[in-house]
Motif scaffolding. Structure first.
Motif: not given
Length: 248
Positions: A55-61, A105-111
């Motif tokens: 989830v830290q990887d915007k493109a992969a997500t 992870t906890n903020i950027s990935g979740l959002t």
């Protein structure tokens, strides 16, 4: 119901995936560890779809969610479980890299995952976002610094989502666990120090991943007109003043 559970390769996410499948739902389990997700898929069968990305990887997500098979693309329940704590040092001694990874992870990935799936829920006028927060988002403790701050973000983000979704049937819940054993949480926090991680739970009957899974399942199966805004869960051994733990 089709659910997506992030961080499904261990701990809460693994237990939540099992509980949802056992209750007759289909689950997309996401995580970074392909072999762990493949093992869960072997166990749970066709009702579980493994999806490997960070989830830290915007493109992969984005690519992973855009590439969902047609029969799995309409996600009814998003369980934002992926998250971590790193370190327990006071703020002036903490590692900046640890802070950055928790925020990522906890903020950027979740959002990110929420923003990608929410439009579909609104368009279909059904859906539920369950965020896995923490009592650390409400009660400060020494060494909690950025971890607690990320969970405070999750708490407020959950409430603000509900405000934005007024007039729709989309629901939002924040689940806030206290001391919970049986996961990799403390091992990750202490960078693999098994003895230090074990000492956190010594002499305490902590809550378990199954307790959290049971709670998530109950929340997700409430009638469509019921929204559980937040739910806080602690073991009996843990209480306030500040977060005192009675050890046996």
């Amino acid at each position: 119901m089709i659910a997506m559970v992030t961080g499904a390769s261990s701990g809460f996410g693994e237990a939540i995936s099992r509980a949802l499948v056992a209750a007759g739902h289909r689950v997309i389990g996401t995580g970074r560890r392909a072999e762990r997700l493949a093992g869960l898929a072997d166990e749970l069968g066709e009702s579980f779809l493994p999806l490997v990305f960070d989830v830290q990887d915007k493109a992969a997500t984005r690519a992973a969610l855009d590439g969902l098979p047609s029969g799995w693309s309409e996600v009814d329940l998003l369980v934002n479980n992926a998250g971590l704590a790193l370190g327990l040092a006071p703020a002036h001694q903490s590692e900046l890299e640890d802070w950055e990874q928790m925020i990522a992870t906890n903020i950027s990935g979740l959002t990110l995952v929420t923003r990608l799936l929410l439009p579909g829920m609104v368009a279909r006028n059904r859906g539920h976002v369950i965020n896995i927060g923490s009592i650390a988002g409400t009660y400060p403790y020494p060494g909690g610094n950025v971890y607690g701050a990320t969970k405070a973000f999750v708490k407020q983000f959950s409430l603000n989502l509900r405000a934005d979704l007024a007039g729709t049937a989309v629901r939002v819940t924040n689940v806030e666990p206290g001391l919970c054993g049986g996961t990799e949480f403390s091992n990750v926090r202490f960078h693999g120090d098994d003895a230090k991680a074990a000492s956190v739970y010594q002499g305490v009957q902590a809550i378990s991943p199954q307790d959290i899974a049971n709670t998530v399942l109950w929340i997700g199966e409430q009638p469509a007109h019921v929204n559980i805004n937040s739910i806080e869960i602690m073991p009996v051994a843990q209480t306030f003043g500040p977060l005192h733990i009675s050890r046996g």
